[in-house]
Design an enzyme around this catalytic site. Sequence first.
Site, PDB file in Angstrom:
ATOM      1  N   CYS A  54     -16.277  39.942 -28.126  1.00 49.02           N
ATOM      2  CA  CYS A  54     -17.636  39.963 -28.696  1.00 49.02           C
ATOM      3  C   CYS A  54     -18.084  41.375 -29.065  1.00 49.02           C
ATOM      4  CB  CYS A  54     -18.629  39.349 -27.723  1.00 49.02           C
ATOM      5  SG  CYS A  54     -18.187  37.691 -27.212  1.00 49.02           S
ATOM      6  N   HIS A  87     -25.739  41.586 -29.262  1.00 52.88           N
ATOM      7  CA  HIS A  87     -24.805  40.464 -29.339  1.00 52.88           C
ATOM      8  C   HIS A  87     -25.539  39.204 -28.872  1.00 52.88           C
ATOM      9  CE1 HIS A  87     -21.604  37.751 -28.808  1.00 52.88           C
ATOM     10  NE2 HIS A  87     -21.529  37.874 -27.499  1.00 52.88           N
ATOM     11  N   ASN A 133     -23.345  31.675 -29.637  1.00 52.82           N
ATOM     12  CA  ASN A 133     -22.580  32.923 -29.532  1.00 52.82           C
ATOM     13  C   ASN A 133     -21.392  32.845 -30.494  1.00 52.82           C
ATOM     14  OD1 ASN A 133     -20.803  34.948 -28.737  1.00 52.82           O
ATOM     15  ND2 ASN A 133     -21.122  34.624 -26.548  1.00 52.82           N
TER      16      ASN A 133
END
Length: 345
Positions: free
Chosen positions: A132, A272, A302
């Site tokens: 990520c 994020h 996500n």
Amino acid sequence: MPETNSKEITNPRAKHGFLGRTCSIAAVGSYVPDRVLTNQDLEKIVDTTDEWITSRTGIKERRIAAPTEATSDLGTKAALIAMERAGITPDEIDLIIVATITPDMPFPSTACLIQEKIGARRAAAFDLEAACSGFVYALEIGQQFIMSRTHECVLVIGAEKLSSIIDWEDRNTCVLFGDGAGAVILHNRPDAHGLLTVKMGADGGKANILSMPGGGSLNPATPDSVQGRLHYLRMDGREVFKSAVTAMCSAAREVMERCAVGIEDIKCVIPHQANKRILDAVGDRLGATPDQVFMNLDRYGNTSAASVAIALDEAVRQGRIERGDLVLLVVFGAGLTWGAAVLEW
Ligand code: UT7
């Protein structure tokens, strides 16, 4: 160097002798697949509820790529939008970096597949894996090529088809993730500060709390590895949560300190998009107001390496960021990895 709207900022690069050359984002673009998977849809697949997912994560729905759509297809669409907005032709791109944990295949790289799809025949191309945190890692690497004068136009893409590695029987993870891609064009723009500084961090000691154990040299694909569900993402959510807040805050503070700016000078924080509770905690600890912190995880979940790039694109489209504004990017992911960046848009 022109002053920003807020205050005089320190360009940490000046002391490294890079005056006269900066690395700016010429344009950003993003793409998400059409298919929407809602929390109500997930209630029919695993033992979960819209109430649990919304209250624990802030996610309401996510996008899922078509079976025939691969990560390179998502990345190509985002890249073409960014290229059009930047007004550049494929021949002008001399490097492509793709951040992803869901490449089309182990090799060749997804970056090479995208190079062919967009027709950027002059470009070198490689993938980068920092989960990520990948997009911020890729920005830092891309800017090094621009600042060192070896490359003039770098295409940085964060693209993921996470639906391809999700265990749809595991309610702990399958509700969290989605598919999508974002892309930026980096170039030298001497009249702007551009990307001011980037911090990257890692802690391999916590590799086991978020991983996909199968498919590599340690556990190659075998009937046993498939049966053991090793080819799916696994996560200890609580441990990841704790590490995420601490690492994101410390990286964010470090990059702001390097530039001699405070949170009040930052127009928009783009974290994020992992979990609303993580983002709220990070925003609180940094002293940001809720409207400074950009969130779109309610619609996309996500999307790993794609998340900050998609969010940056939406923040710009929504007028939350204008030329000259300072933006703070802050990321966290498997590895563990983390990072932060300050840029003048
Ligand atoms: O990009 C970085 C990647 N990852 C992350 O950022 C994730 C970070 N972690 C998180 O976001 C949170 O830890 C989660 C959202 C994953 C979980 O939230 P939590 O508040 O930490 O819940 P928990 O793991 O402590 O689980 C609480 C309960 C458990 O039940 P018991 O053991 O208390 O009976 C889980 O089994 O919630 C249960 N649970 C669910 N219930 C309904 C876990 N997933 C679900 C679900 N629906 N989908």
